[in-house]
Design a protein around this motif. Structure first.
Motif, short mmCIF file in Angstrom:
data_model
loop_
_atom_site.label_atom_id
_atom_site.label_comp_id
_atom_site.label_asym_id
_atom_site.label_seq_id
_atom_site.Cartn_x
_atom_site.Cartn_y
_atom_site.Cartn_z
N MET A 1 1.12 -1.00 0.70
CA MET A 1 -0.01 -0.40 0.52
C MET A 1 -0.77 -0.10 1.72
SD MET A 1 -1.80 -2.33 -2.94
CE MET A 1 -3.35 -1.46 -2.60
N PRO A 2 -0.61 -0.96 2.85
CA PRO A 2 -1.41 -0.63 3.79
C PRO A 2 -1.26 0.74 4.47
CG PRO A 2 -0.91 -3.00 4.28
CD PRO A 2 0.03 -2.10 3.11
N ALA A 3 -0.25 1.36 4.59
CA ALA A 3 0.16 2.59 4.98
C ALA A 3 -0.15 3.46 3.57
CB ALA A 3 1.72 2.88 5.15
N MET A 4 -0.57 3.32 2.68
CA MET A 4 -0.88 4.25 1.45
C MET A 4 -2.36 4.51 1.77
SD MET A 4 0.86 3.02 -1.94
CE MET A 4 2.50 2.66 -2.19
N GLY B 1 -1.64 6.90 -2.43
CA GLY B 1 -0.51 6.28 -2.95
C GLY B 1 -0.50 5.78 -4.52
N ARG B 2 0.40 5.41 -5.05
CA ARG B 2 0.48 5.15 -6.26
C ARG B 2 1.28 3.42 -6.29
NH1 ARG B 2 -2.75 8.27 -6.52
NH2 ARG B 2 -2.89 10.23 -7.79
N VAL B 3 0.84 2.62 -6.98
CA VAL B 3 1.20 1.29 -7.08
C VAL B 3 1.23 0.90 -8.60
CG1 VAL B 3 1.68 -1.15 -6.83
CG2 VAL B 3 0.78 0.31 -5.04
N VAL B 4 2.50 0.93 -9.26
CA VAL B 4 2.55 0.67 -10.82
C VAL B 4 3.35 -0.55 -11.05
CG1 VAL B 4 3.24 1.51 -13.11
CG2 VAL B 4 2.52 3.08 -10.99
N PHE B 5 2.79 -1.47 -11.89
CA PHE B 5 3.40 -2.83 -12.25
C PHE B 5 3.88 -2.68 -13.53
CE2 PHE B 5 0.51 -4.10 -8.72
CZ PHE B 5 1.58 -4.99 -8.02
#
Length: 262
Positions: free
Chosen positions: A125-128, A134-138
């Motif tokens: 996430m830091p680079a996003m 960025g996208r983060v999906v759980f």
């Protein structure tokens, strides 16, 4: 609506079969460069071939690593130091009476289902945030809201993901990074198919067995059947795309209406 994820690199944990592999195929078809993951090189190689067969022009590679351990996560991060889209799909499940679940099993479920996502989000996430996209999906579950009495440890771990995703979404407030959860319900994955067909009457198809299971075990289902892998993957592909830029901190249900709430 044209979903185009060209130029983005996506990592999908636990993606050599089931929902994870279906997500990898969907993202590759939408133009993303895809990194698949599994515990063995043989499984990873097979998944790479399956994704390429589905999207012949896609860039696909893989990393064999057990992401249920800190060492496995470190191996993946070293091999793939950056990504634009992180899909935390890795998970284990299985029925077990609560009074027979020892501390080691509770720890195992937490390490695999929760800490794998924590470690990868912390790394990527830091680079996003720095690049402001960025996208983060759980990948959670309807069991996060509808805790199964015979899989309390599993339901607990999936509920934890909802809190983690919501908190990370707030951490990324005001940026171009979104964090969401997707909640599948009964789905015709390979593992579910094996379970269903083991007890199915002779001559019953997988789809018919899925309907019978849902009606017996998830009677609140509105679609009255199990979802296909592609139906779940379609939701994830949309959430991972640039089109979902106003959706963050959400628990997105693709469980056929099993959870009886508005």
């Amino acid at each position: 609506m044209n979903i185009d994820i060209s130029g983005k690199t996506t990592i999908i944990s636990g993606s050599t079969s089931g929902i994870g592999l279906a997500i990898a195929k969907g993202l590759a078809q939408a133009g993303a460069s895809v990194v698949v993951n599994g515990r063995s090189q043989a499984a990873v190689d097979k998944a790479i071939a399956a994704v390429k067969q589905h999207a012949s022009t896609a860039t696909v590679r893989g990393v064999a690593a057990d992401l249920g351990t800190a060492e496995g996560c470190a191996l993946l991060i070293k091999a793939e130091p950056r990504c634009d889209i992180l899909i935390n799909n890795l998970g284990i499940y299985g029925p077990q009476p609560f009074f027979e679940i020892d501390d080691a099993e509770w720890s195992r479920y937490f390490e695999v289902n929760v800490l794998s996502g924590v470690r990868l989000a912390r790394a990527y996430m830091p680079a996003m945030l720095e690049q402001n996209w960025g996208r983060v999906v759980f990948i959670s579950s309807e069991s996060a809201l509808n805790i199964p009495a015979d899989m309390i440890h599993y339901g607990f771990s999936k509920t934890a993901l909802l809190g983690l995703a919501r908190g990370l979404a707030k951490l990324a407030a005001g940026s171009g990074v979104t964090v969401n959860s997707v909640l599948p319900g009964p789905t015709l994955s390979e593992g579910a198919a094996q379970m269903l067909m083991a007890s199915a009457p002779e001559g019953q198809t997988l789809e018919e067995a899925g309907v019978a299971f849902v009606k017996a075990q998830r009677p609140s289902s509105i679609i009255q059947r199990a979802a296909t892998l592609e139906e779940v993957a379609n939701m994830v592909v949309y959430v991972a795309s640039p089109l979902s830029s106003a959706t963050t901190g959400a628990a997105l249900r693709v469980e056929g209406g099993v959870v009886d709430s508005l």
